[in-house]
Write a protein that holds these residues in place. Structure first.
Motif, mmCIF file in Angstrom:
data_model
loop_
_atom_site.group_PDB
_atom_site.id
_atom_site.type_symbol
_atom_site.label_atom_id
_atom_site.label_comp_id
_atom_site.label_asym_id
_atom_site.label_seq_id
_atom_site.Cartn_x
_atom_site.Cartn_y
_atom_site.Cartn_z
ATOM 1 N N GLU A 1 0.598 -25.977 -24.188
ATOM 2 C CA GLU A 1 1.107 -24.754 -23.553
ATOM 3 C C GLU A 1 0.827 -23.518 -24.410
ATOM 4 O O GLU A 1 0.541 -22.449 -23.879
ATOM 5 C CB GLU A 1 2.592 -24.888 -23.235
ATOM 6 C CG GLU A 1 2.893 -25.958 -22.195
ATOM 7 C CD GLU A 1 2.013 -25.866 -20.954
ATOM 8 O OE1 GLU A 1 1.868 -24.769 -20.380
ATOM 9 O OE2 GLU A 1 1.453 -26.910 -20.552
ATOM 10 N N TRP B 1 -1.238 -20.323 -23.215
ATOM 11 C CA TRP B 1 -0.656 -18.977 -23.364
ATOM 12 C C TRP B 1 -1.637 -18.044 -24.066
ATOM 13 O O TRP B 1 -1.861 -16.917 -23.620
ATOM 14 C CB TRP B 1 0.651 -19.082 -24.152
ATOM 15 C CG TRP B 1 1.325 -17.785 -24.465
ATOM 16 C CD1 TRP B 1 1.333 -17.129 -25.658
ATOM 17 C CD2 TRP B 1 2.119 -16.993 -23.580
ATOM 18 N NE1 TRP B 1 2.072 -15.980 -25.563
ATOM 19 C CE2 TRP B 1 2.573 -15.878 -24.302
ATOM 20 C CE3 TRP B 1 2.495 -17.124 -22.242
ATOM 21 C CZ2 TRP B 1 3.379 -14.890 -23.732
ATOM 22 C CZ3 TRP B 1 3.299 -16.133 -21.683
ATOM 23 C CH2 TRP B 1 3.732 -15.041 -22.421
ATOM 24 N N VAL C 1 7.550 -12.797 -24.264
ATOM 25 C CA VAL C 1 8.029 -14.112 -24.677
ATOM 26 C C VAL C 1 9.499 -14.183 -24.259
ATOM 27 O O VAL C 1 10.395 -13.789 -24.997
ATOM 28 C CB VAL C 1 7.848 -14.335 -26.197
ATOM 29 C CG1 VAL C 1 8.391 -15.699 -26.590
ATOM 30 C CG2 VAL C 1 6.380 -14.205 -26.577
ATOM 31 N N LEU D 1 10.186 -19.402 -23.063
ATOM 32 C CA LEU D 1 8.948 -19.607 -23.824
ATOM 33 C C LEU D 1 9.191 -19.697 -25.330
ATOM 34 O O LEU D 1 8.245 -19.721 -26.116
ATOM 35 C CB LEU D 1 7.957 -18.470 -23.530
ATOM 36 C CG LEU D 1 7.479 -18.388 -22.093
ATOM 37 C CD1 LEU D 1 6.764 -17.080 -21.834
ATOM 38 C CD2 LEU D 1 6.574 -19.557 -21.774
ATOM 39 N N TRP E 1 6.512 -22.106 -17.142
ATOM 40 C CA TRP E 1 6.793 -21.156 -18.214
ATOM 41 C C TRP E 1 8.067 -20.349 -17.989
ATOM 42 O O TRP E 1 8.756 -20.006 -18.934
ATOM 43 C CB TRP E 1 5.614 -20.212 -18.403
ATOM 44 C CG TRP E 1 4.429 -20.844 -19.057
ATOM 45 C CD1 TRP E 1 4.332 -22.102 -19.576
ATOM 46 C CD2 TRP E 1 3.159 -20.240 -19.264
ATOM 47 N NE1 TRP E 1 3.076 -22.317 -20.090
ATOM 48 C CE2 TRP E 1 2.334 -21.183 -19.913
ATOM 49 C CE3 TRP E 1 2.627 -18.989 -18.952
ATOM 50 C CZ2 TRP E 1 1.020 -20.917 -20.267
ATOM 51 C CZ3 TRP E 1 1.311 -18.721 -19.298
ATOM 52 C CH2 TRP E 1 0.518 -19.679 -19.960
#
Length: 175
Positions: free
Chosen positions: A38, A42, A68, A72, A140
């Motif tokens: 992930e 990102w 963020v 996350l 997310w």
């Protein structure tokens, strides 16, 4: 300044990064690989935005910040450790993205009631949706936070010091 595909980016491995991250967090191997996947995704989407802004500087939909959000947080924690490997992080960004992917901290004073912030989030969410699909956006913005809530991340954090006898000092066992 070419950018590699997401598939190529996801093939990147860095065992030292994961070993270092494990000094701070006691996630399973499966969870570490998932979190690393992930993070690479990102970073890829952030680099894609940078490339699109260069190619289409007049496109206002590309001018937003990636945020963020609390969901996350686990990705952000791994990103912090990756940045500590300065040379490796710089080389990774150059090889896979052709640009350095900056880290900008979230600003806690920004609220959804702020129209500018809300517009920024809408642009970000649409960009993620458009390029990675609804499943990644849902992961997310929601599922990741449930799988790795901030309380779990905080409780798994291991301080950089060690207790007598060399044991890791966690929030649960600190003197």
């Amino acid at each position: 300044m070419l950018m590699k595909s997401l598939v190529a980016t996801l093939a990147y491995q860095n065992d030292d990064l994961l070993i270092k991250f494990r000094e701070f967090y006691s996630f399973s191997d499966e969870d570490l690989e998932f979190i690393f996947t992930e993070l690479k995704t990102w970073l890829w989407i952030k680099a894609l935005q940078a490339h699109k802004k260069i190619a289409s500087p007049e496109d206002e939909s590309l001018y937003f910040h990636f945020h963020v959000l609390p969901s996350l947080r686990v990705i952000d924690e791994l990103w912090h450790v990756f940045i500590l490997f300065t040379a490796e992080y710089r080389a990774f960004c150059q090889e896979y993205f052709g640009v350095y992917v900056d880290h900008t901290p979230s600003l806690p004073h920004r609220k959804l009631s702020d129209p500018e912030y809300r517009t920024d989030l809408e642009k970000e969410f649409y960009f993620i949706y458009q390029h990675l699909g609804p499943a990644t956006l849902e992961l997310w913005m929601h599922d990741l936070g449930e799988r790795f809530p901030e309380s779990l991340i905080n409780s798994k954090y291991i301080y950089r010091g060690f207790a007598a006898g060399g044991s890791p000092v966690t929030l649960e066992n600190r003197p």
